[in-house]
Design a protein around this motif. Sequence first.
Motif, PDB file in Angstrom:
ATOM      1  N   ASP A  50      38.118  37.626  57.260  1.00 46.88           N
ATOM      2  CA  ASP A  50      38.921  36.409  57.382  1.00 46.88           C
ATOM      3  C   ASP A  50      38.241  35.461  58.364  1.00 46.88           C
ATOM      4  O   ASP A  50      38.175  35.743  59.562  1.00 46.88           O
ATOM      5  CB  ASP A  50      40.333  36.771  57.864  1.00 46.88           C
ATOM      6  N   GLN A  51      37.741  34.345  57.837  1.00 51.30           N
ATOM      7  CA  GLN A  51      37.023  33.384  58.677  1.00 51.30           C
ATOM      8  C   GLN A  51      37.930  32.770  59.744  1.00 51.30           C
ATOM      9  O   GLN A  51      37.481  32.462  60.851  1.00 51.30           O
ATOM     10  CB  GLN A  51      36.430  32.266  57.799  1.00 51.30           C
ATOM     11  N   LYS A  52      39.213  32.580  59.432  1.00 52.83           N
ATOM     12  CA  LYS A  52      40.113  31.925  60.377  1.00 52.83           C
ATOM     13  C   LYS A  52      40.417  32.818  61.577  1.00 52.83           C
ATOM     14  O   LYS A  52      40.347  32.389  62.731  1.00 52.83           O
ATOM     15  CB  LYS A  52      41.410  31.530  59.668  1.00 52.83           C
ATOM     16  N   SER A  53      40.778  34.052  61.311  1.00 53.02           N
ATOM     17  CA  SER A  53      41.129  34.965  62.408  1.00 53.02           C
ATOM     18  C   SER A  53      39.925  35.721  62.943  1.00 53.02           C
ATOM     19  O   SER A  53      40.047  36.424  63.948  1.00 53.02           O
ATOM     20  CB  SER A  53      42.185  35.971  61.932  1.00 53.02           C
ATOM     21  N   THR A  54      38.781  35.572  62.252  1.00 49.67           N
ATOM     22  CA  THR A  54      37.539  36.290  62.605  1.00 49.67           C
ATOM     23  C   THR A  54      37.782  37.794  62.724  1.00 49.67           C
ATOM     24  O   THR A  54      37.283  38.449  63.639  1.00 49.67           O
ATOM     25  CB  THR A  54      36.913  35.754  63.910  1.00 49.67           C
ATOM     26  N   GLN A  55      38.582  38.333  61.805  1.00 49.76           N
ATOM     27  CA  GLN A  55      38.855  39.758  61.766  1.00 49.76           C
ATOM     28  C   GLN A  55      38.582  40.306  60.371  1.00 49.76           C
ATOM     29  O   GLN A  55      38.540  39.567  59.390  1.00 49.76           O
ATOM     30  CB  GLN A  55      40.316  40.041  62.151  1.00 49.76           C
ATOM     31  N   LEU A  56      38.391  41.611  60.310  1.00 52.05           N
ATOM     32  CA  LEU A  56      38.255  42.275  59.017  1.00 52.05           C
ATOM     33  C   LEU A  56      39.641  42.582  58.476  1.00 52.05           C
ATOM     34  O   LEU A  56      40.537  42.990  59.229  1.00 52.05           O
ATOM     35  CB  LEU A  56      37.461  43.578  59.169  1.00 52.05           C
ATOM     36  N   VAL A  57      39.828  42.370  57.180  1.00 49.94           N
ATOM     37  CA  VAL A  57      41.129  42.590  56.547  1.00 49.94           C
ATOM     38  C   VAL A  57      41.021  43.770  55.590  1.00 49.94           C
ATOM     39  O   VAL A  57      40.191  43.758  54.670  1.00 49.94           O
ATOM     40  CB  VAL A  57      41.586  41.324  55.780  1.00 49.94           C
ATOM     41  N   VAL A  58      41.828  44.779  55.802  1.00 53.20           N
ATOM     42  CA  VAL A  58      41.866  45.959  54.935  1.00 53.20           C
ATOM     43  C   VAL A  58      43.127  45.878  54.078  1.00 53.20           C
ATOM     44  O   VAL A  58      44.245  45.854  54.599  1.00 53.20           O
ATOM     45  CB  VAL A  58      41.883  47.258  55.764  1.00 53.20           C
ATOM     46  N   THR A  59      42.920  45.801  52.751  1.00 52.74           N
ATOM     47  CA  THR A  59      44.039  45.774  51.815  1.00 52.74           C
ATOM     48  C   THR A  59      44.122  47.127  51.126  1.00 52.74           C
ATOM     49  O   THR A  59      43.246  47.500  50.348  1.00 52.74           O
ATOM     50  CB  THR A  59      43.858  44.663  50.767  1.00 52.74           C
ATOM     51  N   LYS A  60      45.182  47.883  51.402  1.00 51.22           N
ATOM     52  CA  LYS A  60      45.337  49.225  50.860  1.00 51.22           C
ATOM     53  C   LYS A  60      45.765  49.174  49.396  1.00 51.22           C
ATOM     54  O   LYS A  60      46.271  48.142  48.925  1.00 51.22           O
ATOM     55  CB  LYS A  60      46.346  50.007  51.701  1.00 51.22           C
ATOM     56  N   PRO A  61      45.568  50.254  48.639  1.00 60.13           N
ATOM     57  CA  PRO A  61      45.967  50.279  47.219  1.00 60.13           C
ATOM     58  C   PRO A  61      47.429  49.896  47.001  1.00 60.13           C
ATOM     59  O   PRO A  61      47.774  49.314  45.975  1.00 60.13           O
ATOM     60  CB  PRO A  61      45.698  51.726  46.804  1.00 60.13           C
ATOM     61  N   SER A  62      48.276  50.184  47.952  1.00 57.03           N
ATOM     62  CA  SER A  62      49.696  49.853  47.841  1.00 57.03           C
ATOM     63  C   SER A  62      49.965  48.374  48.037  1.00 57.03           C
ATOM     64  O   SER A  62      51.076  47.897  47.777  1.00 57.03           O
ATOM     65  CB  SER A  62      50.492  50.655  48.877  1.00 57.03           C
ATOM     66  N   GLY A  63      48.971  47.642  48.512  1.00 61.69           N
ATOM     67  CA  GLY A  63      49.142  46.214  48.784  1.00 61.69           C
ATOM     68  C   GLY A  63      49.337  45.914  50.253  1.00 61.69           C
ATOM     69  O   GLY A  63      49.340  44.744  50.658  1.00 61.69           O
ATOM     70  N   GLN A  64      49.517  46.933  51.072  1.00 61.80           N
ATOM     71  CA  GLN A  64      49.706  46.737  52.501  1.00 61.80           C
ATOM     72  C   GLN A  64      48.420  46.215  53.134  1.00 61.80           C
ATOM     73  O   GLN A  64      47.330  46.700  52.840  1.00 61.80           O
ATOM     74  CB  GLN A  64      50.109  48.059  53.160  1.00 61.80           C
ATOM     75  N   VAL A  65      48.546  45.221  54.007  1.00 64.53           N
ATOM     76  CA  VAL A  65      47.395  44.568  54.626  1.00 64.53           C
ATOM     77  C   VAL A  65      47.337  44.924  56.103  1.00 64.53           C
ATOM     78  O   VAL A  65      48.349  44.899  56.805  1.00 64.53           O
ATOM     79  CB  VAL A  65      47.469  43.033  54.461  1.00 64.53           C
ATOM     80  N   ARG A 104      45.684  56.795  42.699  1.00 66.87           N
ATOM     81  CA  ARG A 104      46.211  56.477  41.367  1.00 66.87           C
ATOM     82  C   ARG A 104      47.391  55.509  41.494  1.00 66.87           C
ATOM     83  O   ARG A 104      48.196  55.611  42.426  1.00 66.87           O
ATOM     84  CB  ARG A 104      46.664  57.751  40.660  1.00 66.87           C
ATOM     85  N   LEU A 105      47.493  54.563  40.532  1.00 63.26           N
ATOM     86  CA  LEU A 105      48.558  53.574  40.542  1.00 63.26           C
ATOM     87  C   LEU A 105      49.239  53.535  39.178  1.00 63.26           C
ATOM     88  O   LEU A 105      48.766  54.137  38.213  1.00 63.26           O
ATOM     89  CB  LEU A 105      48.004  52.189  40.888  1.00 63.26           C
ATOM     90  N   LYS A 106      50.352  52.796  39.096  1.00 64.84           N
ATOM     91  CA  LYS A 106      51.070  52.642  37.844  1.00 64.84           C
ATOM     92  C   LYS A 106      50.192  51.917  36.818  1.00 64.84           C
ATOM     93  O   LYS A 106      49.484  50.975  37.156  1.00 64.84           O
ATOM     94  CB  LYS A 106      52.350  51.851  38.091  1.00 64.84           C
ATOM     95  N   GLN A 107      50.248  52.358  35.562  1.00 65.80           N
ATOM     96  CA  GLN A 107      49.415  51.782  34.505  1.00 65.80           C
ATOM     97  C   GLN A 107      49.701  50.292  34.311  1.00 65.80           C
ATOM     98  O   GLN A 107      50.876  49.870  34.340  1.00 65.80           O
ATOM     99  CB  GLN A 107      49.650  52.526  33.189  1.00 65.80           C
ATOM    100  N   ARG A 108      48.624  49.519  34.103  1.00 67.35           N
ATOM    101  CA  ARG A 108      48.761  48.071  33.914  1.00 67.35           C
ATOM    102  C   ARG A 108      47.989  47.640  32.669  1.00 67.35           C
ATOM    103  O   ARG A 108      46.917  47.023  32.762  1.00 67.35           O
ATOM    104  CB  ARG A 108      48.236  47.316  35.130  1.00 67.35           C
ATOM    105  N   PRO A 109      48.508  47.937  31.472  1.00 65.16           N
ATOM    106  CA  PRO A 109      47.795  47.588  30.241  1.00 65.16           C
ATOM    107  C   PRO A 109      47.766  46.080  30.008  1.00 65.16           C
ATOM    108  O   PRO A 109      48.737  45.372  30.297  1.00 65.16           O
ATOM    109  CB  PRO A 109      48.608  48.306  29.157  1.00 65.16           C
ATOM    110  N   ALA A 110      46.664  45.588  29.459  1.00 64.92           N
ATOM    111  CA  ALA A 110      46.513  44.158  29.149  1.00 64.92           C
ATOM    112  C   ALA A 110      46.854  43.907  27.694  1.00 64.92           C
ATOM    113  O   ALA A 110      46.727  44.790  26.836  1.00 64.92           O
ATOM    114  CB  ALA A 110      45.071  43.716  29.432  1.00 64.92           C
ATOM    115  N   SER A 111      47.279  42.675  27.389  1.00 67.26           N
ATOM    116  CA  SER A 111      47.606  42.293  26.017  1.00 67.26           C
ATOM    117  C   SER A 111      46.383  41.653  25.365  1.00 67.26           C
ATOM    118  O   SER A 111      45.386  41.323  26.033  1.00 67.26           O
ATOM    119  CB  SER A 111      48.768  41.304  26.005  1.00 67.26           C
ATOM    120  N   LEU A 112      46.455  41.430  24.046  1.00 65.28           N
ATOM    121  CA  LEU A 112      45.348  40.780  23.343  1.00 65.28           C
ATOM    122  C   LEU A 112      45.124  39.352  23.830  1.00 65.28           C
ATOM    123  O   LEU A 112      44.023  38.823  23.734  1.00 65.28           O
ATOM    124  CB  LEU A 112      45.625  40.788  21.827  1.00 65.28           C
TER     125      LEU A 112
END
Length: 472
Positions: A50-65, A104-112
């Motif tokens: 993050d250029q603004k805070s000059t910190q590293l940002v870790v985003t976990k699989p659950s979405g937690q930052v 592993r996360l919940k399935q996210r199938p894409a449409s045509l």
Amino acid sequence: MMNDAEIIKTKKRFKLKIAGAFVILFILTVVAVMATWVVPSGSYAKLSYDQKSTQLVVTKPSGQVEKVPATQASLDRLGVKIKISQFTSGSINAAVSIPNTYQRLKQRPASLAAVPNSMVRGTVEAVDIMVFILVLGGLIGTVKASGAFESGLLALTKKTKGHEFLLIFFVAILMVLGGTLCGIEEEAVAFYPILVPVFIAMGYDSIVCVGAIFLASSIGTTFSTINPFSVVIASNAAGISFTEGLLWRVGGCIVGAIFVIYYLYRYSKKVKADPTQSYSYEDHDAFDKMWAITSEGTQSKAVFTWRKKLILVLFVVTFPIMVWGVMSQGWWFPTMAASFLTFAIIIMFLTATGPEGIGEKGVIDAFVNGASSLVGVSLIIGLARGINLIMNEGMISDTLLQYSSSLVAHVSGPIFILIMLVIFFVLGFIVPSSSGLAVLSMPILAPLADTVNIPRFVVVTAYQFGQYAMLF
């Protein structure tokens, strides 16, 4: 009764037809959509700066930052084998997967509908790279239209009289540099009708011309140092700066150039001493008739003026300036494109004016034609980026990465690289576009290097060697 020649003509020859890059990428887009239905979804934790805070940002699989200090110690603790300066300088501007954090996360199938949608969105996301490529194409087109390339090469014939191989040497060096700096291969076709009559007039054959142009430019492209169409795009997709591993590629390019020039020296010396030793001797008379002009006559049509010398100097200078900007000023594709455009405008002015100027319309047409010749390459990058979007949004990219990582978890580094060479050799046959292959494969394959403690630039190098071995 048919004679042997007629019988041969009537025989049907089997020809293997391979679909073009656009068709292949479209098929792969459909396959990616289908894969989101069958491949388990999952994700690694992602790391960004993050250029603004000059910190590293870790985003976990659950979405937690979570934010952590931007230090090398933080990266070491996370197991990310990248220098902190690559993040803080902006060289790495995309999120990087953190090893050993897959879930592993919940399935996210894409449409045509995701097929055309991803193709458009991928093109929009890759617009910075696409603009840079179009500007570079326009620059090359303008320099070609100025006649600076041709007159510069022909001016060498005067300097090499009695030392004819020097011309072959300089042409080969120029092609190696063109290949390693900007991937000149197909663009070099314009040099054949200019140099073939010169080489034949000096007592060589057409094979020498092909070697000095095609072989030399291909070696340069294989050992690309700052080629924006391969190593820069591949490094960007791998999450590293293209300056990583630069010295290794420079060394390889030098060794490759030495071998090419040595081969050309041996062959040209043999042909000049005995023309019957030529690989194309059976077409000797036909070539002499086709190219029955003297090098002096050719030179008179293209005088190497101070204006053309200046154009060549400006063209060459753009590349070291780009390297300086990326390494010390944090430039990326928009700034690099602006830098190239600045030099293109100056060269357009020099080409349009003067006694041999081609005028405003001439330079505009040259720039547009040069840019349009690379539209296909630009669109391929966008389409390939769309495939990544489908895989990322379906959360299957990291799953494939996890499975691949487990396959090579106990493989030694050298064996891993050899496997990568084979993979890219095959992929180079399927997707013959260097830039398309880079953005298609690097986000998945480059992080595998982390699992065997190999720098990612080695995978980028394997990509270059593997795919260009196929193109050879």
